[in-house]
Design a protein around this motif. Structure first.
Motif, PDB file in Angstrom:
ATOM      1  N   ILE A 163       0.872  -1.168   0.000  1.00  0.00           N
ATOM      2  CA  ILE A 163       0.000   0.000   0.000  1.00  0.00           C
ATOM      3  C   ILE A 163       0.913   1.223   0.000  1.00  0.00           C
ATOM      4  O   ILE A 163       1.805   1.331   0.841  1.00  0.00           O
ATOM      5  N   VAL A 164       0.702   2.113  -0.948  1.00  0.00           N
ATOM      6  CA  VAL A 164       1.499   3.334  -1.030  1.00  0.00           C
ATOM      7  C   VAL A 164       0.597   4.519  -0.706  1.00  0.00           C
ATOM      8  O   VAL A 164      -0.421   4.726  -1.369  1.00  0.00           O
ATOM      9  N   ILE A 165       0.961   5.269   0.325  1.00  0.00           N
ATOM     10  CA  ILE A 165       0.217   6.463   0.722  1.00  0.00           C
ATOM     11  C   ILE A 165       1.074   7.668   0.349  1.00  0.00           C
ATOM     12  O   ILE A 165       2.148   7.884   0.914  1.00  0.00           O
ATOM     13  N   THR A 166       0.607   8.434  -0.620  1.00  0.00           N
ATOM     14  CA  THR A 166       1.463   9.503  -1.136  1.00  0.00           C
ATOM     15  C   THR A 166       0.658  10.540  -1.901  1.00  0.00           C
ATOM     16  O   THR A 166      -0.487  10.291  -2.303  1.00  0.00           O
ATOM     17  N   GLU A 167       1.270  11.685  -2.117  1.00  0.00           N
ATOM     18  CA  GLU A 167       0.765  12.671  -3.071  1.00  0.00           C
ATOM     19  C   GLU A 167       1.441  12.344  -4.393  1.00  0.00           C
ATOM     20  O   GLU A 167       2.483  12.899  -4.738  1.00  0.00           O
ATOM     21  N   LEU A 168       0.869  11.417  -5.131  1.00  0.00           N
ATOM     22  CA  LEU A 168       1.537  10.764  -6.249  1.00  0.00           C
ATOM     23  C   LEU A 168       1.948  11.726  -7.358  1.00  0.00           C
ATOM     24  O   LEU A 168       2.913  11.465  -8.075  1.00  0.00           O
ATOM     25  N   GLY A 169       1.237  12.821  -7.493  1.00  0.00           N
ATOM     26  CA  GLY A 169       1.564  13.745  -8.570  1.00  0.00           C
ATOM     27  C   GLY A 169       2.706  14.677  -8.277  1.00  0.00           C
ATOM     28  O   GLY A 169       3.253  15.294  -9.191  1.00  0.00           O
ATOM     29  N   GLN A 170       3.109  14.793  -7.004  1.00  0.00           N
ATOM     30  CA  GLN A 170       4.072  15.830  -6.654  1.00  0.00           C
ATOM     31  C   GLN A 170       5.153  15.327  -5.705  1.00  0.00           C
ATOM     32  O   GLN A 170       5.532  16.005  -4.748  1.00  0.00           O
ATOM     33  N   VAL A 171       5.665  14.132  -5.955  1.00  0.00           N
ATOM     34  CA  VAL A 171       6.769  13.602  -5.152  1.00  0.00           C
ATOM     35  C   VAL A 171       7.839  13.023  -6.063  1.00  0.00           C
ATOM     36  O   VAL A 171       7.574  12.622  -7.193  1.00  0.00           O
ATOM     37  N   GLY A 172       9.066  12.969  -5.544  1.00  0.00           N
ATOM     38  CA  GLY A 172      10.170  12.395  -6.295  1.00  0.00           C
ATOM     39  C   GLY A 172      10.511  13.217  -7.521  1.00  0.00           C
ATOM     40  O   GLY A 172      10.304  14.433  -7.564  1.00  0.00           O
ATOM     41  N   THR A 173      11.070  12.568  -8.535  1.00  0.00           N
ATOM     42  CA  THR A 173      11.288  13.226  -9.815  1.00  0.00           C
ATOM     43  C   THR A 173       9.904  13.440 -10.412  1.00  0.00           C
ATOM     44  O   THR A 173       9.197  12.483 -10.713  1.00  0.00           O
ATOM     45  N   GLN A 174       9.496  14.686 -10.531  1.00  0.00           N
ATOM     46  CA  GLN A 174       8.085  14.984 -10.802  1.00  0.00           C
ATOM     47  C   GLN A 174       7.904  15.958 -11.960  1.00  0.00           C
ATOM     48  O   GLN A 174       8.733  16.821 -12.223  1.00  0.00           O
ATOM     49  N   PHE A 175       6.772  15.774 -12.622  1.00  0.00           N
ATOM     50  CA  PHE A 175       6.437  16.523 -13.828  1.00  0.00           C
ATOM     51  C   PHE A 175       5.200  17.358 -13.546  1.00  0.00           C
ATOM     52  O   PHE A 175       4.171  16.846 -13.107  1.00  0.00           O
ATOM     53  N   ASP A 176       5.295  18.667 -13.757  1.00  0.00           N
ATOM     54  CA  ASP A 176       4.191  19.581 -13.465  1.00  0.00           C
ATOM     55  C   ASP A 176       3.304  19.800 -14.679  1.00  0.00           C
ATOM     56  O   ASP A 176       3.781  20.172 -15.758  1.00  0.00           O
ATOM     57  N   GLY A 177       1.999  19.596 -14.469  1.00  0.00           N
ATOM     58  CA  GLY A 177       1.010  19.936 -15.474  1.00  0.00           C
ATOM     59  C   GLY A 177       0.477  21.332 -15.244  1.00  0.00           C
ATOM     60  O   GLY A 177       0.803  21.996 -14.250  1.00  0.00           O
ATOM     61  N   PHE A 178      -0.382  21.792 -16.128  1.00  0.00           N
ATOM     62  CA  PHE A 178      -0.861  23.168 -16.074  1.00  0.00           C
ATOM     63  C   PHE A 178      -1.891  23.407 -14.971  1.00  0.00           C
ATOM     64  O   PHE A 178      -2.128  24.552 -14.588  1.00  0.00           O
ATOM     65  N   ALA A 179      -2.509  22.350 -14.459  1.00  0.00           N
ATOM     66  CA  ALA A 179      -3.457  22.529 -13.361  1.00  0.00           C
ATOM     67  C   ALA A 179      -2.741  22.813 -12.046  1.00  0.00           C
ATOM     68  O   ALA A 179      -3.375  23.187 -11.062  1.00  0.00           O
ATOM     69  N   HIS A 180      -1.427  22.647 -12.030  1.00  0.00           N
ATOM     70  CA  HIS A 180      -0.652  22.760 -10.790  1.00  0.00           C
ATOM     71  C   HIS A 180      -0.524  24.196 -10.284  1.00  0.00           C
ATOM     72  O   HIS A 180      -0.436  24.423  -9.083  1.00  0.00           O
ATOM     73  N   GLN A 181      -0.488  25.179 -11.184  1.00  0.00           N
ATOM     74  CA  GLN A 181      -0.218  26.555 -10.777  1.00  0.00           C
ATOM     75  C   GLN A 181      -1.206  27.526 -11.421  1.00  0.00           C
ATOM     76  O   GLN A 181      -1.681  27.297 -12.539  1.00  0.00           O
ATOM     77  N   THR A 182      -1.479  28.608 -10.702  1.00  0.00           N
ATOM     78  CA  THR A 182      -2.421  29.607 -11.186  1.00  0.00           C
ATOM     79  C   THR A 182      -1.881  31.014 -10.963  1.00  0.00           C
ATOM     80  O   THR A 182      -0.891  31.224 -10.261  1.00  0.00           O
ATOM     81  N   HIS A 183      -2.585  31.972 -11.559  1.00  0.00           N
ATOM     82  CA  HIS A 183      -2.506  33.353 -11.116  1.00  0.00           C
ATOM     83  C   HIS A 183      -3.914  33.704 -10.656  1.00  0.00           C
ATOM     84  O   HIS A 183      -4.844  33.744 -11.471  1.00  0.00           O
ATOM     85  N   LEU A 184      -4.073  33.895  -9.372  1.00  0.00           N
ATOM     86  CA  LEU A 184      -5.403  34.026  -8.787  1.00  0.00           C
ATOM     87  C   LEU A 184      -6.257  32.816  -9.195  1.00  0.00           C
ATOM     88  O   LEU A 184      -5.873  31.689  -8.923  1.00  0.00           O
ATOM     89  N   ASN A 185      -7.369  33.038  -9.886  1.00  0.00           N
ATOM     90  CA  ASN A 185      -8.254  31.940 -10.264  1.00  0.00           C
ATOM     91  C   ASN A 185      -8.028  31.489 -11.704  1.00  0.00           C
ATOM     92  O   ASN A 185      -8.828  30.770 -12.281  1.00  0.00           O
ATOM     93  N   SER A 186      -6.899  31.895 -12.283  1.00  0.00           N
ATOM     94  CA  SER A 186      -6.687  31.707 -13.715  1.00  0.00           C
ATOM     95  C   SER A 186      -5.502  30.792 -13.988  1.00  0.00           C
ATOM     96  O   SER A 186      -4.401  31.010 -13.488  1.00  0.00           O
ATOM     97  N   TRP A 187      -5.744  29.768 -14.828  1.00  0.00           N
ATOM     98  CA  TRP A 187      -4.718  28.854 -15.287  1.00  0.00           C
ATOM     99  C   TRP A 187      -4.094  29.358 -16.591  1.00  0.00           C
ATOM    100  O   TRP A 187      -4.417  30.447 -17.071  1.00  0.00           O
ATOM    101  N   TYR A 188      -3.277  28.492 -17.175  1.00  0.00           N
ATOM    102  CA  TYR A 188      -2.815  28.671 -18.553  1.00  0.00           C
ATOM    103  C   TYR A 188      -4.030  28.869 -19.465  1.00  0.00           C
ATOM    104  O   TYR A 188      -5.077  28.256 -19.284  1.00  0.00           O
ATOM    105  N   ASN A 189      -3.856  29.713 -20.446  1.00  0.00           N
ATOM    106  CA  ASN A 189      -4.898  30.030 -21.430  1.00  0.00           C
ATOM    107  C   ASN A 189      -6.137  30.637 -20.779  1.00  0.00           C
ATOM    108  O   ASN A 189      -7.230  30.609 -21.353  1.00  0.00           O
ATOM    109  N   CYS A 190      -5.965  31.164 -19.569  1.00  0.00           N
ATOM    110  CA  CYS A 190      -7.013  31.897 -18.852  1.00  0.00           C
ATOM    111  C   CYS A 190      -8.248  31.044 -18.544  1.00  0.00           C
ATOM    112  O   CYS A 190      -9.346  31.584 -18.369  1.00  0.00           O
ATOM    113  N   GLN A 191      -8.068  29.744 -18.468  1.00  0.00           N
ATOM    114  CA  GLN A 191      -9.148  28.879 -17.997  1.00  0.00           C
ATOM    115  C   GLN A 191      -9.327  29.094 -16.496  1.00  0.00           C
ATOM    116  O   GLN A 191      -8.363  29.351 -15.773  1.00  0.00           O
ATOM    117  N   LYS A 192     -10.552  28.970 -16.012  1.00  0.00           N
ATOM    118  CA  LYS A 192     -10.853  29.284 -14.616  1.00  0.00           C
ATOM    119  C   LYS A 192     -10.876  28.025 -13.751  1.00  0.00           C
ATOM    120  O   LYS A 192     -11.549  27.046 -14.073  1.00  0.00           O
TER     121      LYS A 192
END
Length: 317
Positions: free
Chosen positions: A108-137
């Motif tokens: 059983i692995v208990i982890t934040e699987l998307g953000q541990v170890g050698t990790q790759f960031d997608g666009f949902a990971h970071q915002t400016h206020l309520n706005s993502w890449y391409n100004c999606q909300k």
């Protein structure tokens, strides 16, 4: 009149002070950064470079078939950001009572699987206020079981030309200083020394030497690190890469020299330009063997609606 003059002087002094303390970079307005150059409905950003031409260009770099792993092991020696965890619990199952007495084990692995170890960031990971890449909300696309847009499961296989920019080597050190900000001059100098030029769609990997601390001095590794600053990130964005990676935890210098800014390169890359980030890379073997150009291969996990993925990228030469 004296009171008016005093008030004006105070206002002017405050204005000058405020101007002097203005942040060195601000997120461009939505009208300036949207729609993306890939189109108003685009969710792939720099992933749009992943086409047959990118694969064929990378394949040309394979001369020996040697495979070099660029990921750290997921385990108890990992360097983790506060509140993130990675726990493995072995699960012994029963011994099957057949003539061959087959037993089996699981975990059983208990982890934040998307953000541990050698990790790759997608666009949902970071915002400016309520706005993502391409100004999606964000609030229009967030569900309890994942995000409806920019899920990491949509990225798919990345197979492209990889370029190792050895900034530590260019500076003549094994490891850059704790808060060293990599500049445009550093990047240009390292590329010139290595006789390389960046191409659109590259996986640009930056060697700072900081990875020497990973798993050995995790408190220091996580406290601060050298990395690219905003000017270098903006310059790299003009080169149109598929991703930016480094052998540190955030790719960028941390903490930022401008105390008013919090990881601004994450916004420069992920929010403004739609360029993926790849963190906590293991680059020692590439550096030891003097490999600067290679076929880069990586497949994020299919975490539906996820913000990122632990990954095991490889360099093939």
């Amino acid at each position: 009149m004296k009171a008016f003059a005093l008030g004006a002087a105070i206002t002017l002094a405050f204005s000058v002070t405020a101007t002097a303390q203005a942040p060195t970079w601000t997120v461009p307005s939505e009208s300036e950064r949207c729609p993306s150059k890939w189109g108003a409905a685009d969710e792939r950003g720099s992933g749009n470079h992943q086409k047959p031409a990118a694969v064929m260009n990378a394949v040309k770099l394979i001369k020996t078939g040697e495979v070099i792993e660029l990921a750290h092991v997921l385990g108890p020696n990992m360097a983790l950001s506060p509140t993130r965890r990675f726990d493995v619990h072995t699960k012994r199952t029963l011994m099957n009572q057949f003539s061959n007495m087959r037993g089996s084990n699981e975990e059983i692995v208990i982890t934040e699987l998307g953000q541990v170890g050698t990790q790759f960031d997608g666009f949902a990971h970071q915002t400016h206020l309520n706005s993502w890449y391409n100004c999606q909300k964000v609030d229009e696309n967030a569900e309890r079981t994942g995000f409806k847009k920019f899920g990491i499961h949509n990225v798919g296989m990345l197979f492209t030309r990889g370029v190792l920019v050895d900034v530590a080597g260019f500076k003549g050190v094994e490891m850059l200083g704790d808060n060293y900000e990599i500049t445009v001059d550093d990047l240009e100098g390292a590329l010139k020394k290595q006789n390389l030029a960046l191409q659109p769609g590259d996986a640009v990997i930056i060697h700072t030497g900081w990875g020497r601390l990973y798993g050995k001095d995790n408190p220091r590794y996580m406290k601060s690190n050298p990395g690219i600053g905003v000017p270098a990130a903006l310059w790299l964005a003009t080169k149109d890469p598929m991703l930016l990676g480094a052998d540190n935890s955030p790719v960028e210098v941390s903490p930022n020299p401008d105390k008013q800014l919090s990881l601004p390169v994450h916004q420069v890359a992920l929010v403004v330009n739609g360029i993926h980030l790849l963190e906590n890379l293991k680059l020692d073997e590439l550096v030891q063997k003097g490999i600067s150009e290679f076929a880069f291969v990586m497949q994020p996990l299919k975490i539906q609606g996820g913000t990122g993925s632990t990954v095991s990228p490889v360099a093939v030469r």
